[in-house]
Design an enzyme around this catalytic site. Structure first.
Site, PDB file in Angstrom:
ATOM      1  CG  HIS A 172      -9.982  -7.048   8.220  1.00 13.64           C
ATOM      2  ND1 HIS A 172      -9.058  -7.599   9.066  1.00 13.64           N
ATOM      3  CD2 HIS A 172      -9.514  -7.268   6.965  1.00 13.64           C
ATOM      4  CE1 HIS A 172      -8.078  -8.137   8.358  1.00 13.64           C
ATOM      5  NE2 HIS A 172      -8.323  -7.946   7.087  1.00 13.64           N
TER       6      HIS A 172
ATOM      7  CD  GLU B 118      -1.972  -2.302   1.349  1.00 16.04           C
ATOM      8  OE1 GLU B 118      -0.860  -2.655   1.815  1.00 16.04           O
ATOM      9  OE2 GLU B 118      -2.885  -3.114   1.125  1.00 16.04           O
TER      10      GLU B 118
END
Lengths: 328, 341
Positions: free
Chosen positions: A129, A60
């Site tokens: 998450h 990322e």
């Protein structure tokens, strides 16, 4: 106008903007061959090829920075994060690079980039998450922060975000991708920074955005059965915030509840409540209340997760409380 | 600078590369301008005219001068917060740089960036970046954009050796090699990340070997010899431009000043003796001695050059000093740009 899912609305926006401007490309994990972790980019690789629909390694920080670098020299990247939870690894590029380069170069380097992906909780994905980062990103001058709650707004705002010459953080939601609604065909732009009155009423205002718009609309339906009519102000953009839309509604209803997915402390709702006390102090008949996630990391167990999330009953209870009605 | 003393101790460089005498003169001038400019920066810092962090390049001038001499005017440069020398080597106006350091309206970033954030869009000088490692993915992105448009430019990315321990470096080099991006990753190994020696920070001491992890061409070169730096960079640039293959080039240099203006030149983390040993290979003296041996410059010629660059620096100082502070209304300008599309 046709009925489409939020997922397809985003897909239409990407496709149309990539057809319109060959500087626009999509980059991220699984966006190409796999057709998107949530299938938002379905078919794009086949239409635009691998130079414009770029599968990255799981990296990322690296690919967010590649996007910023490409934007510095004239491309218009759309960077997909599989979720915003993973984007924490890339936050240096969003905050220290994308949001700063225009200012610290004295206006020489605009960064036209979109960072997009699902934000907030889905179902039983537990602590790492299930986080909503709207408040984190909305804190940063130099970014625009967008969070559509309906398919039409998803399309119109993504198209506007891609055409914007500034870095735009674009929050979607796993639980929104399958929701359906009318989506205008072809050219349809929703202005960034403009809220939308999703429902009209005169008893109380619910200020919300993103996934929580669905909760607010359900709560409004149920409240209507008891004769309580609420305004639902969908911010759509968290930064810059549409202060006029909020204050116009609160001046009419004299009461407000702010509903958001994220945590309470220093949350977006705190900003909205502050705006209301500054702009509408003499109009208020009750303190502003907030509905948000419980101040804990998201638990896994179904019952605990449900208890932690904002929901329709909590929203209804807050509206009844600001109206000084007994809880039912 | 004790030039006479340094001259005795300095070993002359070789002139066996393909530069012309005029080019060598240009490189000498570039390094001398950087040196004299930064000596005045130190003075201005002491006087409070420059604030914040100010990282000097003194000792490393051959790296910026030599590497930038190896690229075209339409190529891109991106660098770290130790950016004055490279900005000057690229041809940025000394006036606009000094005004930026003084925090004035006529600075290259209108007083918004300061020492660490010099930018010049017209020269494809894409900035001084302040987060160690953060700009390395940006360099890969610039390379990606070049490839995307089918151009033959290259991106020259300067970084210090401490960058190699960051995740950003690893992520960017992996993708640059995987996708064959036209980037030269140039490490200025000045031996210390702030006060931590390379050997105390990196498991590998020959930094260029890191490129093996990415199957990337690599080399190292003497960073005090400007001609050697230029030659090594030319080869990396050729590979990027004609084969679209990135290179990791380690340039071994040494900073003669502290990490920034806030710390001592020597003492806690390096000895005075070590500093003096390295200062024997002052990059300006290395080239000057070689040129003198070849009859390309003499003492009066050197003195004239020195007077010329000192006058440029004085002019920059005077310009910066006379430039107004940024108007207060500029505080809220350039946070966002008006979108016209």
């Amino acid at each position: 106008m046709a009925v489409a899912t939020y997922r397809d609305a985003l897909n239409q926006a990407l496709k149309e903007e990539m057809q319109r401007d060959d500087r626009v490309f999509l980059m991220g994990e699984e966006v190409g061959v796999y057709q998107g972790a949530y299938k938002v980019s379905k078919g794009l690789l086949q239409e635009f090829g691998e130079m414009r629909v770029v599968d990255t390694p799981i990296t990322e920080l690296g690919f967010a920075g590649i996007g910023v670098g490409a934007a510095m020299v004239g491309l218009r990247p759309v960077i997909e994060f599989m979720t915003w939870n993973f984007a924490l690894l890339a936050i240096d590029q969003v905050v220290n690079a994308a949001a700063k380069l225009l200012y610290m170069s004295g206006g020489q380097f605009p960064i036209p980039i979109v960072f997009r992906g699902p934000n907030g909780a889905a179902l039983q994905l537990s602590a790492q998450h299930s986080q909503a980062f709207d408040a984190w990103l909305a804190h940063i001058p130099g970014l625009k922060v967008v969070s559509p709650g309906t398919p039409a707004d998803a399309k119109g705002l993504l198209k506007s975000a891609i055409r914007d010459d500034n870095p735009v953080v674009f929050f979607e939601g796993e639980m929104l991708y399958n929701t359906k609604g009318d989506v205008p065909d072809g050219e349809y732009l929703t202005p960034i920074g403009q809220a939308d009155l999703k429902r009209e009423g005169d008893h109380c205002t619910i200020v919300t955005y993103g996934k929580s718009v669905l909760l607010a609309m359900q709560a409004a339906d149920q409240l209507a059965k008891d004769g309580i009519r609420v305004d639902v102000v969908d911010l759509r953009t968290v930064r810059p915030m549409d202060v006029n839309a909020i204050s116009a509604s609160v001046r009419k209803t004299n009461r407000a509840v702010v509903l958001e997915e994220g945590w309470e402390v220093c949350g977006v709702g705190a900003q909205v409540a502050d705006l209301i006390q500054r702009e509408c102090f003499d109009d208020l008949d009750a303190p502003v209340l907030r509905v948000h996630q419980a101040d804990v990391p998201m638990p896994y167990a179904r019952n605990l997760e449900r208890a932690a999330k904002p929901d329709v009953p909590k929203t209804i209870a807050a509206v009844r409380k600001v109206m000084y009605l007994e809880e039912r | 600078m004790a030039q006479a003393k340094a001259r005795r101790k300095t070993e002359a460089g070789s002139l066996s590369d393909d530069t012309t005498a005029a080019e060598r003169h240009g490189l000498l001038r570039s390094m001398l301008l950087q040196r004299r400019f930064e000596e005045r920066c130190a003075e201005a810092y002491a006087l409070g005219k420059i604030g914040g962090f100010c990282h000097l390049y003194i000792g490393q001038e051959a790296v910026g001068a030599g590497a930038i001499a190896a690229i075209r005017s339409d190529d891109y440069i991106i660098t770290t917060y130790r950016d004055h020398g490279q900005a000057l080597a690229r041809g940025m106006s000394p006036r606009s740089i000094m005004a930026e350091l003084f925090g004035r309206a006529d600075g290259c970033a209108r007083g918004k960036g300061g020492s660490m954030h010099l930018f010049d869009r017209s020269l494809n000088f894409l900035g001084g970046h302040g987060i160690v490692g953060g700009h390395v993915p940006l360099a890969a992105g610039i390379g990606f954009a070049i490839k995307y448009r089918g151009g033959d430019q290259v991106c020259l990315c300067f970084m210090g050796e401490s960058v190699v321990n960051t995740g950003a470096f690893h992520e960017a080099l992996n993708m640059a090699s995987l996708w064959k991006l036209p980037v030269v990753f140039l490490i200025e190994n000045n031996r210390y990340g702030m006060g931590t020696a390379l050997e105390r920070a990196s498991s590998i001491h020959d930094i260029y070997l890191r490129a093996a992890s990415y199957d990337m061409p690599r080399a190292f070169v003497d960073g005090q010899d400007v001609l050697a730096v230029r030659t090594a960079t030319l080869e990396a640039v050729r590979r990027a431009r004609s084969e679209s293959v990135p290179t990791l080039l380690e340039v071994r240099t040494y900073r003669f000043m502290g990490h920034s203006m806030s710390d001592a030149v020597a003492g806690t983390y390096r000895s005075k003796a070590e500093l003096e040993e390295y200062m024997k290979r002052d990059p300006i003296m290395v080239l000057r001695m070689a040129m003198q041996d070849a009859g390309e410059i003499d003492d009066p010629g050197m003195a004239r050059l020195d007077e010329e660059v000192k006058a440029i620096v004085q002019d920059a100082w005077d310009f910066a000093d006379a430039s107004p502070e940024p108007p207060l209304e500029s505080l809220f300008e350039d946070v966002l740009v008006e979108t016209t599309t």
